[in-house]
Design a protein around this motif. Structure first.
Motif, PDB file in Angstrom:
ATOM      1  N   ILE A  99       0.859  -1.200   0.000  1.00  0.00           N
ATOM      2  CA  ILE A  99       0.000   0.000   0.000  1.00  0.00           C
ATOM      3  C   ILE A  99       0.888   1.242   0.000  1.00  0.00           C
ATOM      4  CG2 ILE A  99      -1.665   1.351   1.352  1.00  0.00           C
ATOM      5  CD1 ILE A  99      -2.759  -1.444   2.336  1.00  0.00           C
ATOM      6  N   PHE A 100       1.931   1.232   0.837  1.00  0.00           N
ATOM      7  CA  PHE A 100       2.874   2.357   0.873  1.00  0.00           C
ATOM      8  C   PHE A 100       3.590   2.506  -0.468  1.00  0.00           C
ATOM      9  CE2 PHE A 100       2.385   1.794   5.446  1.00  0.00           C
ATOM     10  CZ  PHE A 100       2.414   3.100   5.906  1.00  0.00           C
ATOM     11  N   ILE A 101       4.034   1.391  -1.048  1.00  0.00           N
ATOM     12  CA  ILE A 101       4.766   1.439  -2.315  1.00  0.00           C
ATOM     13  C   ILE A 101       3.885   2.014  -3.426  1.00  0.00           C
ATOM     14  CG2 ILE A 101       5.795   0.020  -4.146  1.00  0.00           C
ATOM     15  CD1 ILE A 101       6.813  -1.849  -1.851  1.00  0.00           C
ATOM     16  N   ARG A 102       2.649   1.505  -3.523  1.00  0.00           N
ATOM     17  CA  ARG A 102       1.743   1.975  -4.590  1.00  0.00           C
ATOM     18  C   ARG A 102       1.393   3.452  -4.456  1.00  0.00           C
ATOM     19  NH1 ARG A 102      -1.006  -2.899  -3.573  1.00  0.00           N
ATOM     20  NH2 ARG A 102      -2.598  -1.752  -2.460  1.00  0.00           N
ATOM     21  N   SER A 103       1.341   3.933  -3.231  1.00  0.00           N
ATOM     22  CA  SER A 103       0.931   5.323  -2.993  1.00  0.00           C
ATOM     23  C   SER A 103       2.091   6.210  -2.571  1.00  0.00           C
ATOM     24  CB  SER A 103      -0.147   5.348  -1.899  1.00  0.00           C
ATOM     25  OG  SER A 103      -1.217   4.503  -2.244  1.00  0.00           O
ATOM     26  N   SER A 104       3.317   5.789  -2.818  1.00  0.00           N
ATOM     27  CA  SER A 104       4.485   6.486  -2.271  1.00  0.00           C
ATOM     28  C   SER A 104       4.537   7.994  -2.551  1.00  0.00           C
ATOM     29  CB  SER A 104       5.777   5.806  -2.710  1.00  0.00           C
ATOM     30  OG  SER A 104       5.932   5.853  -4.087  1.00  0.00           O
ATOM     31  N   LYS A 106       2.318  10.204  -2.453  1.00  0.00           N
ATOM     32  CA  LYS A 106       1.440  11.015  -1.604  1.00  0.00           C
ATOM     33  C   LYS A 106       1.882  11.073  -0.144  1.00  0.00           C
ATOM     34  CE  LYS A 106      -2.151   7.751  -0.204  1.00  0.00           C
ATOM     35  NZ  LYS A 106      -3.547   7.439  -0.221  1.00  0.00           N
ATOM     36  N   TYR A 107       2.938  10.329   0.216  1.00  0.00           N
ATOM     37  CA  TYR A 107       3.386  10.303   1.608  1.00  0.00           C
ATOM     38  C   TYR A 107       4.442  11.349   1.883  1.00  0.00           C
ATOM     39  CZ  TYR A 107       0.885   5.943   2.323  1.00  0.00           C
ATOM     40  OH  TYR A 107      -0.093   5.002   2.432  1.00  0.00           O
ATOM     41  N   GLY A 108       4.330  11.984   3.048  1.00  0.00           N
ATOM     42  CA  GLY A 108       5.310  12.960   3.494  1.00  0.00           C
ATOM     43  C   GLY A 108       5.926  12.532   4.810  1.00  0.00           C
ATOM     44  N   TYR A 109       6.898  13.310   5.253  1.00  0.00           N
ATOM     45  CA  TYR A 109       7.590  13.027   6.512  1.00  0.00           C
ATOM     46  C   TYR A 109       6.865  13.733   7.646  1.00  0.00           C
ATOM     47  CZ  TYR A 109      11.347  12.029   9.725  1.00  0.00           C
ATOM     48  OH  TYR A 109      12.068  11.557  10.785  1.00  0.00           O
ATOM     49  N   ASN A 110       6.601  13.022   8.728  1.00  0.00           N
ATOM     50  CA  ASN A 110       5.858  13.548   9.871  1.00  0.00           C
ATOM     51  C   ASN A 110       6.804  14.200  10.872  1.00  0.00           C
ATOM     52  OD1 ASN A 110       4.043  14.111  11.887  1.00  0.00           O
ATOM     53  ND2 ASN A 110       3.479  11.997  12.299  1.00  0.00           N
ATOM     54  N   LEU A 111       7.304  15.383  10.521  1.00  0.00           N
ATOM     55  CA  LEU A 111       8.218  16.098  11.405  1.00  0.00           C
ATOM     56  C   LEU A 111       7.527  16.485  12.714  1.00  0.00           C
ATOM     57  CD1 LEU A 111      11.074  17.102  11.637  1.00  0.00           C
ATOM     58  CD2 LEU A 111      10.380  19.222  10.542  1.00  0.00           C
ATOM     59  N   LEU A 112       6.257  16.892  12.630  1.00  0.00           N
ATOM     60  CA  LEU A 112       5.518  17.228  13.855  1.00  0.00           C
ATOM     61  C   LEU A 112       5.353  16.011  14.762  1.00  0.00           C
ATOM     62  CD1 LEU A 112       2.720  19.641  12.586  1.00  0.00           C
ATOM     63  CD2 LEU A 112       4.766  20.201  13.910  1.00  0.00           C
ATOM     64  N   VAL A 123       1.056  12.718  17.308  1.00  0.00           N
ATOM     65  CA  VAL A 123       0.648  13.633  16.247  1.00  0.00           C
ATOM     66  C   VAL A 123       0.620  12.791  14.979  1.00  0.00           C
ATOM     67  CG1 VAL A 123       1.215  15.705  14.935  1.00  0.00           C
ATOM     68  CG2 VAL A 123       1.714  15.608  17.387  1.00  0.00           C
ATOM     69  N   GLU A 124      -0.589  12.548  14.484  1.00  0.00           N
ATOM     70  CA  GLU A 124      -0.746  11.658  13.342  1.00  0.00           C
ATOM     71  C   GLU A 124      -1.462  12.368  12.205  1.00  0.00           C
ATOM     72  OE1 GLU A 124      -1.569   7.347  14.786  1.00  0.00           O
ATOM     73  OE2 GLU A 124      -2.660   8.687  16.145  1.00  0.00           O
ATOM     74  N   PHE A 125      -0.969  12.126  10.994  1.00  0.00           N
ATOM     75  CA  PHE A 125      -1.609  12.580   9.770  1.00  0.00           C
ATOM     76  C   PHE A 125      -1.764  11.355   8.892  1.00  0.00           C
ATOM     77  CE2 PHE A 125       0.983  16.116  11.324  1.00  0.00           C
ATOM     78  CZ  PHE A 125       0.013  17.099  11.458  1.00  0.00           C
ATOM     79  N   SER A 126      -2.803  11.312   8.080  1.00  0.00           N
ATOM     80  CA  SER A 126      -3.080  10.093   7.311  1.00  0.00           C
ATOM     81  C   SER A 126      -1.966   9.730   6.337  1.00  0.00           C
ATOM     82  CB  SER A 126      -4.417  10.211   6.576  1.00  0.00           C
ATOM     83  OG  SER A 126      -4.375  11.282   5.667  1.00  0.00           O
ATOM     84  N   ASN A 127      -1.215  10.686   5.838  1.00  0.00           N
ATOM     85  CA  ASN A 127      -0.191  10.386   4.835  1.00  0.00           C
ATOM     86  C   ASN A 127       1.206  10.818   5.261  1.00  0.00           C
ATOM     87  OD1 ASN A 127      -2.064   9.235   3.096  1.00  0.00           O
ATOM     88  ND2 ASN A 127      -2.584  11.219   2.221  1.00  0.00           N
ATOM     89  N   SER A 128       1.449  10.877   6.558  1.00  0.00           N
ATOM     90  CA  SER A 128       2.758  11.294   7.058  1.00  0.00           C
ATOM     91  C   SER A 128       3.216  10.366   8.172  1.00  0.00           C
ATOM     92  CB  SER A 128       2.695  12.714   7.619  1.00  0.00           C
ATOM     93  OG  SER A 128       2.655  13.654   6.592  1.00  0.00           O
ATOM     94  N   TYR A 129       4.482   9.996   8.087  1.00  0.00           N
ATOM     95  CA  TYR A 129       5.089   9.133   9.096  1.00  0.00           C
ATOM     96  C   TYR A 129       6.518   9.578   9.324  1.00  0.00           C
ATOM     97  CZ  TYR A 129       1.232   5.937   8.168  1.00  0.00           C
ATOM     98  OH  TYR A 129      -0.019   5.394   8.038  1.00  0.00           O
TER      99      TYR A 129
END
Length: 183
Positions: A99-104, A106-112, A123-129
């Motif tokens: 899922i991560f690979i297919r949607s790579s 759209k993902y960002g880095y979760n600095l917060l 602190v969670e965002f749907s597309n940030s880790y």
């Protein structure tokens, strides 16, 4: 079918400014986490720099221990852990990873999220880790519970404390040989 397989967790310290800043707070020897499904670390995934020379552009990445960021920092130190899991758990992890690979893009880095860890407030965002959140999320979504906390609060140092993880190597990443075993 309960055949055991191995998953590998790589913790690293590149010595970058960002890593040193995190280390000032955490006092931990390693501040980046990645997950791999092979001892050679060919299939290595995390959340980190998309380009070695730009620490501000982060997200989901397939890492390579011989190129990219690690080649830019040849004195990177690491510890590699082996986690024994069932074949079914590996299949679940690979489904989540895909899922991560297919949607790579759209993902960002979760600095917060890193700040949230410091405050013990997820602190969670749907597309940030951030890196250890991603590794913990892969394990968590696959039914593997190594800690009694949310993935958004898991640090690389937490990965070091799990009794289910066995060290297979510790030293400079560039000196790692998959056939080596720590006694």
């Amino acid at each position: 079918m309960n055949e055991e397989q191995s998953v590998f967790i790589l913790l690293t310290n590149t010595g970058t400014l960002f890593t040193r800043m995190i280390q000032l707070y955490t006092k931990a020897p390693y501040n980046h986490a990645s997950i791999s499904f092979d001892r050679e670390l060919h299939e290595l995934y995390s959340f980190g720099r998309k380009h070695p020379s730009n620490p501000l552009n982060g997200g989901f990445v397939k890492e390579n221990i011989e190129t990219g960021t690690y080649s830019k920092y040849p004195n990177t130190t690491c510890v590699i852990y082996e986690l024994k899991v069932t074949l079914r758990e590996v299949e679940k992890m690979k489904r989540v990873l895909n899922i991560f690979i297919r949607s790579s893009p759209k993902y960002g880095y979760n600095l917060l999220g890193i700040i949230g860890v410091a405050l013990q407030e997820p602190v969670e965002f749907s597309n940030s880790y951030f890196c250890s959140q991603f590794v913990a999320e892969i394990l968590h979504r696959s039914g593997i519970k190594l800690w009694n906390k949310l993935p958004a609060l898991v640090t690389p140092n937490d990965l070091r404390t799990s009794e289910r993880l066995r060290i297979v190597y510790e030293g400079r990443l560039r000196d790692y040989r998959p056939e080596q075993e720590v006694e």
